[in-house]
Design a protein around this motif. Structure first.
Motif, PDB file in Angstrom:
ATOM      1  N   LEU A  62       4.317  -5.557  -7.453  1.00 28.78           N
ATOM      2  CA  LEU A  62       4.444  -6.061  -8.341  1.00 28.78           C
ATOM      3  C   LEU A  62       5.481  -4.863  -9.502  1.00 28.78           C
ATOM      4  O   LEU A  62       6.509  -4.424  -9.272  1.00 28.78           O
ATOM      5  CB  LEU A  62       3.243  -6.334  -9.969  1.00 28.78           C
ATOM      6  CG  LEU A  62       3.364  -8.052 -10.181  1.00 28.78           C
ATOM      7  CD1 LEU A  62       1.748  -8.207 -10.660  1.00 28.78           C
ATOM      8  CD2 LEU A  62       4.401  -8.240 -10.286  1.00 28.78           C
ATOM      9  N   ALA A  63       4.820  -3.063  -9.024  1.00 34.69           N
ATOM     10  CA  ALA A  63       4.888  -1.701  -9.197  1.00 34.69           C
ATOM     11  C   ALA A  63       6.008  -1.819  -8.656  1.00 34.69           C
ATOM     12  O   ALA A  63       7.087  -1.248  -8.957  1.00 34.69           O
ATOM     13  CB  ALA A  63       3.876  -1.779  -9.361  1.00 34.69           C
TER      14      ALA A  63
ATOM     15  N   LEU B  87       2.470 -12.277  -6.241  1.00 35.99           N
ATOM     16  CA  LEU B  87       2.955 -10.738  -5.582  1.00 35.99           C
ATOM     17  C   LEU B  87       1.283 -10.019  -6.955  1.00 35.99           C
ATOM     18  O   LEU B  87       1.422 -10.443  -7.606  1.00 35.99           O
ATOM     19  CB  LEU B  87       3.857 -10.071  -6.359  1.00 35.99           C
ATOM     20  CG  LEU B  87       5.258 -10.690  -6.831  1.00 35.99           C
ATOM     21  CD1 LEU B  87       6.641 -10.154  -7.410  1.00 35.99           C
ATOM     22  CD2 LEU B  87       5.597 -11.488  -5.152  1.00 35.99           C
ATOM     23  N   ARG B  88       0.970  -9.228  -5.749  1.00 36.08           N
ATOM     24  CA  ARG B  88      -0.304  -8.167  -6.025  1.00 36.08           C
ATOM     25  C   ARG B  88      -0.061  -7.440  -7.030  1.00 36.08           C
ATOM     26  O   ARG B  88       1.717  -7.003  -7.009  1.00 36.08           O
ATOM     27  CB  ARG B  88      -1.407  -8.582  -4.877  1.00 36.08           C
ATOM     28  CG  ARG B  88      -1.924  -8.960  -4.571  1.00 36.08           C
ATOM     29  CD  ARG B  88      -3.109  -9.621  -3.342  1.00 36.08           C
ATOM     30  NE  ARG B  88      -4.358  -8.458  -4.147  1.00 36.08           N
ATOM     31  CZ  ARG B  88      -5.683  -8.548  -3.595  1.00 36.08           C
ATOM     32  NH1 ARG B  88      -5.760  -9.774  -3.234  1.00 36.08           N
ATOM     33  NH2 ARG B  88      -6.217  -7.521  -4.422  1.00 36.08           N
ATOM     34  N   ASP B  89      -0.953  -6.397  -7.311  1.00 35.78           N
ATOM     35  CA  ASP B  89      -0.198  -5.202  -8.326  1.00 35.78           C
ATOM     36  C   ASP B  89       0.954  -4.350  -7.522  1.00 35.78           C
ATOM     37  O   ASP B  89       1.858  -3.880  -8.549  1.00 35.78           O
ATOM     38  CB  ASP B  89      -1.606  -4.494  -8.559  1.00 35.78           C
ATOM     39  CG  ASP B  89      -2.689  -5.354 -10.045  1.00 35.78           C
ATOM     40  OD1 ASP B  89      -1.891  -6.317 -10.378  1.00 35.78           O
ATOM     41  OD2 ASP B  89      -2.685  -4.184 -10.754  1.00 35.78           O
ATOM     42  N   GLY B  90       0.733  -3.966  -5.911  1.00 37.19           N
ATOM     43  CA  GLY B  90       1.284  -3.166  -5.930  1.00 37.19           C
ATOM     44  C   GLY B  90       2.488  -3.600  -5.160  1.00 37.19           C
ATOM     45  O   GLY B  90       3.394  -2.787  -5.620  1.00 37.19           O
TER      46      GLY B  90
ATOM     47  N   ASP C 160       9.101  -3.680  -9.867  1.00 39.91           N
ATOM     48  CA  ASP C 160       9.875  -2.825 -11.297  1.00 39.91           C
ATOM     49  C   ASP C 160      10.187  -1.525 -10.482  1.00 39.91           C
ATOM     50  O   ASP C 160      11.494  -1.401 -11.032  1.00 39.91           O
ATOM     51  CB  ASP C 160       8.486  -3.056 -11.840  1.00 39.91           C
ATOM     52  CG  ASP C 160       8.911  -3.873 -12.032  1.00 39.91           C
ATOM     53  OD1 ASP C 160       8.477  -5.164 -11.668  1.00 39.91           O
ATOM     54  OD2 ASP C 160       7.008  -4.449 -13.657  1.00 39.91           O
ATOM     55  N   TYR C 161      10.015  -1.005  -9.838  1.00 44.81           N
ATOM     56  CA  TYR C 161      10.373   0.596  -9.174  1.00 44.81           C
ATOM     57  C   TYR C 161      11.742   0.812  -8.934  1.00 44.81           C
ATOM     58  O   TYR C 161      12.461   1.164  -9.165  1.00 44.81           O
ATOM     59  CB  TYR C 161       9.506   1.189  -8.461  1.00 44.81           C
ATOM     60  CG  TYR C 161       9.493   2.696  -8.467  1.00 44.81           C
ATOM     61  CD1 TYR C 161      10.234   3.487  -9.544  1.00 44.81           C
ATOM     62  CD2 TYR C 161       9.754   3.085  -7.274  1.00 44.81           C
ATOM     63  CE1 TYR C 161      10.031   4.493  -8.955  1.00 44.81           C
ATOM     64  CE2 TYR C 161      10.849   4.378  -6.869  1.00 44.81           C
ATOM     65  CZ  TYR C 161      10.657   5.246  -7.527  1.00 44.81           C
ATOM     66  OH  TYR C 161      11.498   6.220  -7.059  1.00 44.81           O
TER      67      TYR C 161
ATOM     68  N   ALA D 198      -6.803  -6.526   4.946  1.00 50.51           N
ATOM     69  CA  ALA D 198      -5.022  -6.037   4.368  1.00 50.51           C
ATOM     70  C   ALA D 198      -4.690  -6.146   5.827  1.00 50.51           C
ATOM     71  O   ALA D 198      -3.272  -6.405   5.408  1.00 50.51           O
ATOM     72  CB  ALA D 198      -4.966  -5.694   4.283  1.00 50.51           C
TER      73      ALA D 198
ATOM     74  N   PHE E 209       0.772  -0.815  -0.177  1.00 47.83           N
ATOM     75  CA  PHE E 209      -0.010   0.206   0.122  1.00 47.83           C
ATOM     76  C   PHE E 209       0.601   1.103   0.390  1.00 47.83           C
ATOM     77  O   PHE E 209       2.169   1.277   0.553  1.00 47.83           O
ATOM     78  CB  PHE E 209      -1.062   0.225   1.447  1.00 47.83           C
ATOM     79  CG  PHE E 209      -1.623  -1.363   1.222  1.00 47.83           C
ATOM     80  CD1 PHE E 209      -3.839  -0.867  -0.083  1.00 47.83           C
ATOM     81  CD2 PHE E 209      -1.672  -2.251   1.746  1.00 47.83           C
ATOM     82  CE1 PHE E 209      -3.898  -1.592   0.159  1.00 47.83           C
ATOM     83  CE2 PHE E 209      -3.068  -2.894   1.406  1.00 47.83           C
ATOM     84  CZ  PHE E 209      -3.879  -3.408   1.205  1.00 47.83           C
ATOM     85  N   ALA E 210       0.586   1.632  -0.511  1.00 43.68           N
ATOM     86  CA  ALA E 210       1.211   3.426  -0.878  1.00 43.68           C
ATOM     87  C   ALA E 210       1.116   4.363  -0.144  1.00 43.68           C
ATOM     88  O   ALA E 210       2.756   5.179  -0.110  1.00 43.68           O
ATOM     89  CB  ALA E 210       1.007   3.839  -2.648  1.00 43.68           C
TER      90      ALA E 210
ATOM     91  N   PHE F 102       8.306   3.629  -1.194  1.00 44.47           N
ATOM     92  CA  PHE F 102       7.502   3.366  -2.451  1.00 44.47           C
ATOM     93  C   PHE F 102       9.097   1.924  -2.960  1.00 44.47           C
ATOM     94  O   PHE F 102       9.057   1.014  -3.082  1.00 44.47           O
ATOM     95  CB  PHE F 102       6.962   3.523  -3.388  1.00 44.47           C
ATOM     96  CG  PHE F 102       6.549   2.835  -4.515  1.00 44.47           C
ATOM     97  CD1 PHE F 102       5.040   2.255  -3.571  1.00 44.47           C
ATOM     98  CD2 PHE F 102       6.755   2.750  -5.933  1.00 44.47           C
ATOM     99  CE1 PHE F 102       4.370   1.567  -5.045  1.00 44.47           C
ATOM    100  CE2 PHE F 102       5.328   1.668  -6.361  1.00 44.47           C
ATOM    101  CZ  PHE F 102       4.728   1.155  -6.206  1.00 44.47           C
TER     102      PHE F 102
ATOM    103  N   PRO G 143      -8.004  -1.536   4.087  1.00 52.69           N
ATOM    104  CA  PRO G 143      -8.736  -2.017   4.071  1.00 52.69           C
ATOM    105  C   PRO G 143      -8.162  -2.981   5.387  1.00 52.69           C
ATOM    106  O   PRO G 143      -7.319  -4.077   5.554  1.00 52.69           O
ATOM    107  CB  PRO G 143      -8.801  -3.450   3.200  1.00 52.69           C
ATOM    108  CG  PRO G 143      -8.344  -3.252   2.171  1.00 52.69           C
ATOM    109  CD  PRO G 143      -7.449  -1.710   2.389  1.00 52.69           C
TER     110      PRO G 143
ATOM    111  N   PHE H  79       2.036  10.311  -1.698  1.00 53.46           N
ATOM    112  CA  PHE H  79       3.156   9.054  -1.911  1.00 53.46           C
ATOM    113  C   PHE H  79       4.145   9.417  -1.602  1.00 53.46           C
ATOM    114  O   PHE H  79       4.775  10.501  -1.526  1.00 53.46           O
ATOM    115  CB  PHE H  79       2.838   8.910  -3.660  1.00 53.46           C
ATOM    116  CG  PHE H  79       3.698   7.770  -3.808  1.00 53.46           C
ATOM    117  CD1 PHE H  79       3.191   6.044  -4.886  1.00 53.46           C
ATOM    118  CD2 PHE H  79       4.940   7.664  -4.282  1.00 53.46           C
ATOM    119  CE1 PHE H  79       3.732   5.473  -4.800  1.00 53.46           C
ATOM    120  CE2 PHE H  79       5.198   6.665  -5.102  1.00 53.46           C
ATOM    121  CZ  PHE H  79       4.782   5.842  -5.488  1.00 53.46           C
TER     122      PHE H  79
END
Lengths: 241, 241
Positions: free
Chosen positions: B182-183, B177-180, B186-187, B18, B8-9, B159, B15, B154
């Motif tokens: 994964l991103a 890996l959920r989207d957050g 990669d970052y 989580a 979570f950014a 991050f 939620p 942010f």
């Protein structure tokens, strides 16, 4: 003073001062903002975003206009009794030209409504990113990019599209990039050789593929396929002139 | 079923599902979670995170313990009447060994308190990322990484650190890996050759440099400098054994 670009990765907790009087770009690339762009490109007169299916049905009754279509999704699927789902491929000229569309989606329409305090509110997607950046760069205000996300979570595809927009905007003016914008742009750089692959790898991209809608994901990743920019104001989305 | 990692950014709108029953890693790399890690490494007995300076002062009075030190910041600066600021460089063995620390920072302590429902709650930073990943990977639960962010925005540096943790975790188990996640990973990949440069380029990194605290930023970017993992439970942060 330099103008700023900021990116919010989800809808939650965005401070009002990041929206009021700013140029706001709302992104729900899979698929609401892509689909609304396609609908307007196909000759749809206007799009009214609403939060719930019930609100959509009530508004259709209240408008009493034969030209009204209902579109949208819940759990990625067409809502019972609605005319259209949330696939951009459904919104052809034959079906939507000359019509008014009432649309409700899980995340996109919430994000659009959240942006209502902006001086200018555009809907962004990969297909219209260059056109949106071109319009937004001329607005001479700070720019706030809002990723709709998936419920309260980060959506990779929206953040990627935000990065594409930051990259396009940075080429058109002297902007100060705040942290969210810097990170989104770098993330886009990681994937710019093949943004379609990143979209497919996202949670939502995989969900759509599992539901047989991989062609939607492919379509949504066509950077610059259209010059249409949806602009939201007074509760209605129209094509920017 | 595979275990998941999500990032979570910012703190907003996370939620409860989580957090509850998950292994939660809280990151405020510039500087709260780095500084708390350093304090424990230097022999501080325990750290009590509180939300406000007033709460810190009241708690010191209530505890009536000569070993208590007050630390923290507002606007990156030491709080009037406090013993220590928020620089990891202040927390030396001479000053903190055998002491109890009450700390309040703008974002970090809020983030730590938000994580209170987790089954295990660790504090992560660059300096202890390999050690945190090693402990978290053995927990056999989903892992939620919370970036403190800067107020509601942010923070690039958090991050980036989340991405480093995802990268370390992914090397130690079969995680989805959920989207957050994964991103963030990669970052981090974009910047892994020189994470210190990315930290310096962040809004908060530049702010600290402007205040003459560039050495803090440099220190906070030393990946793996310590094996100390702070663990939060029952309102108190201690060194994981």
């Amino acid at each position: 003073m330099s103008l700023e670009i900021e990116v919010f990765a989800t809808l939650n907790g965005i401070p009002d001062e990041a929206i009021n009087n700013k140029t706001v770009i709302v992104i729900d690339v899979l698929r609401a903002t892509t689909t609304i762009t396609v609908a307007l490109a196909a000759g749809c007169l206007e799009v009214i975003p609403v939060l719930t299916p019930e609100e959509a049905i009530e508004m259709r009754e209240r408008l009493g206009d034969e030209r009204v279509l209902l579109g949208g999704e819940r759990n990625a699927l067409k809502i019972p009794g609605f005319d259209l789902g949330n696939s951009p491929l459904e919104y052809t000229t034959e079906i939507v030209a000359g019509k008014r569309l009432i649309i409700t989606t899980t995340n996109g329409t919430r994000a659009i409504r959240r942006a209502a305090g902006g001086r200018l509110v555009f809907l962004g997607a990969m297909i219209n990113a260059p056109a949106v950046a071109g319009l937004a760069a001329t607005a001479a205000t700070d720019i706030t990019i809002i990723c709709a996300g998936t419920r309260d979570r980060f959506s990779l595809e929206d953040f990627l599209t935000a990065g594409l927009l930051v990259d396009q905007l940075a080429g058109q003016g002297e902007f100060v990039l705040r942290d969210g914008a810097l990170a989104a742009r770098d993330y886009y750089y990681c994937h710019r050789a093949d943004p379609a692959a990143a979209l497919k790898a996202s949670f939502h991209g995989r969900l759509l593929a599992d539901l047989g809608m991989e062609a939607d994901v492919e379509f949504c990743s066509r950077v610059g396929a259209t010059d249409v920019v949806p602009v939201y104001g007074g509760g209605i989305i129209k094509k920017a002139s």
